[in-house]
Enzyme design. Structure first.
Site, PDB file in Angstrom:
ATOM      1  N   LYS A  43       0.854  -1.203   0.000  1.00 39.43           N
ATOM      2  CA  LYS A  43       0.000   0.000   0.000  1.00 39.43           C
ATOM      3  C   LYS A  43       0.886   1.247   0.000  1.00 39.43           C
ATOM      4  CE  LYS A  43      -3.413   2.922   0.824  1.00 39.43           C
ATOM      5  NZ  LYS A  43      -4.204   3.403  -0.321  1.00 39.43           N
ATOM      6  N   CYS A 126      -2.259  10.373  -6.181  1.00 44.07           N
ATOM      7  CA  CYS A 126      -3.416  10.082  -5.314  1.00 44.07           C
ATOM      8  C   CYS A 126      -4.386  11.258  -5.358  1.00 44.07           C
ATOM      9  CB  CYS A 126      -2.978   9.831  -3.875  1.00 44.07           C
ATOM     10  SG  CYS A 126      -4.418   9.597  -2.807  1.00 44.07           S
TER      11      CYS A 126
HETATM   12  C1  SIN Z   1      -6.115   6.337  -1.540  1.00 43.60           C
HETATM   13  O1  SIN Z   1      -5.580   5.823  -0.551  1.00 43.60           O
HETATM   14  O2  SIN Z   1      -6.856   7.328  -1.430  1.00 43.60           O
HETATM   15  C2  SIN Z   1      -5.878   5.768  -2.898  1.00 43.60           C
HETATM   16  C3  SIN Z   1      -4.464   5.901  -3.274  1.00 43.60           C
HETATM   17  C4  SIN Z   1      -4.285   6.378  -4.673  1.00 43.60           C
HETATM   18  O3  SIN Z   1      -5.257   6.506  -5.430  1.00 43.60           O
HETATM   19  O4  SIN Z   1      -3.151   6.658  -5.039  1.00 43.60           O
END
Ligand code: SIN
Length: 308
Positions: A43, A126
């Site tokens: 992640k 993001c």
């Molecule tokens: C998120 O955690 O909001 C998604 C991450 C991303 O889209 O890079």
């Protein structure tokens, strides 16, 4: 048949998770390692753990998904411990998404000093942190950051981009990326700031940002393919491409490869089906290749035809 060479690593097949899906905890990462995926990615992390945005923040839709997770993650140290001390069996990517340049450079310094020998993905796209723009929509800032990154970071590194929608932007971003020793470009992150409404309640379906969130899944495949193709035809040969967006079947995977992708990340559909999806995707891609008489992916990668 699906064996793939990427960044000097050999992959059993081109599939892995998209960062954000099934990779928050070591248990989920272990499940990916034990699945039929060719690789895994952690992640996107920040130096310290984050709770992310309030729920509901991820909704499956008939045509894909909308999310505004807001980068919930267990923090850099948690993932560094995993990638340096777990005997995982396949290539491993480490995704970082600092809130600013200093955070990104700090995490890269720590990765450089560690025994991590996988590939780093710098997430420039993001769309879900309130008050922050997607960095890769600011061309000057992106160029400045990449200059700072490559001043000191020498391990393999790629960037995850948002979708672009105009040839001028494909050209401008490719010109910037071609200046750097990037291992790869990942196209695309979710299509940022969509809005989905529930007819009965007349209400948006996710809570953060008044319902605005990143779109994923089949509804964004055409945009993803366009970005893969646009960068495949503009980037220098030694920058490989990861295709992400709308991969739910072997046919979707085949199309991304035909547009020039070397690896394929799966987000929305992995969220729907879990890691067993990689059995189905590898089977379906192999079936298409057999039917068309291809013995290797290299025989058709990047060879999508145009008229004339
Ligand atoms: C998120 O955690 O909001 C998604 C991450 C991303 O889209 O890079």
């Amino acid at each position: 048949m699906l064996k793939t060479v990427f960044a000097n690593h050999e992959f059993e097949n081109p599939f892995l998770n998209a960062s954000g899906v099934h990779c928050m905890t070591t248990e989920e990462l272990d499940e990916l390692d034990h699945s039929s995926s060719g690789a895994l990615i952690t992640k996107s992390c920040t130096p310290l753990p984050r709770l992310g945005n309030p729920e509901p923040r991820y909704i499956n839709l008939p045509t894909g998904s909308i999310n505004s997770m807001g980068l919930p993650n267990k923090g850099f140290d948690y993932y560094l411990e995993y990638v340096t001390n777990t005997p995982y069996t396949k290539p491993c990517f480490f995704s970082i998404s600092g809130m600013n340049t200093d955070e990104n450079l700090d995490m890269l310094r720590r990765l450089a000093a560690s025994s991590f020998n996988g590939i780093t993905e710098l997430n420039l796209s993001c769309p879900n942190v309130t008050g922050k723009t997607q960095l890769a929509y600011d061309f000057e800032q992106t160029e400045r950051l990449l200059n700072q990154v490559f001043d000191s970071y020498q391990k393999p590194l790629g960037v995850k981009l948002p979708p672009y929608f105009d040839f001028a932007h494909f050209d401008e971003m490719a010109k910037i990326l071609n200046q750097f020793p990037l291992t790869y470009v990942n196209a695309i992150n979710s299509v940022g700031n969509g809005l989905v409404i529930d007819l009965d309640s007349e209400k948006v379906v996710i809570k953060p940002k008044d319902g605005f969130g990143g779109l994923g899944g089949p509804m964004i495949k055409a945009t993803a393919l366009a970005n893969v193709r646009a960068f495949a035809t503009r980037l220098k040969d030694d920058i490989q491409i990861i295709g992400t967006g709308g991969i739910a079947t072997g046919q979707d995977a085949f199309e991304h490869l035909l547009c020039g992708a070397t690896l394929l990340q799966v987000g929305t559909q992995l969220h729907k089906e879990g890691p067993a999806i990689f059995d189905r995707l590898t089977r379906e891609l192999e079936a298409i290749m057999k039917q068309k008489g291809y013995a290797t992916i290299d025989e058709f990668r990047g060879k999508v035809k145009s008229f004339s």
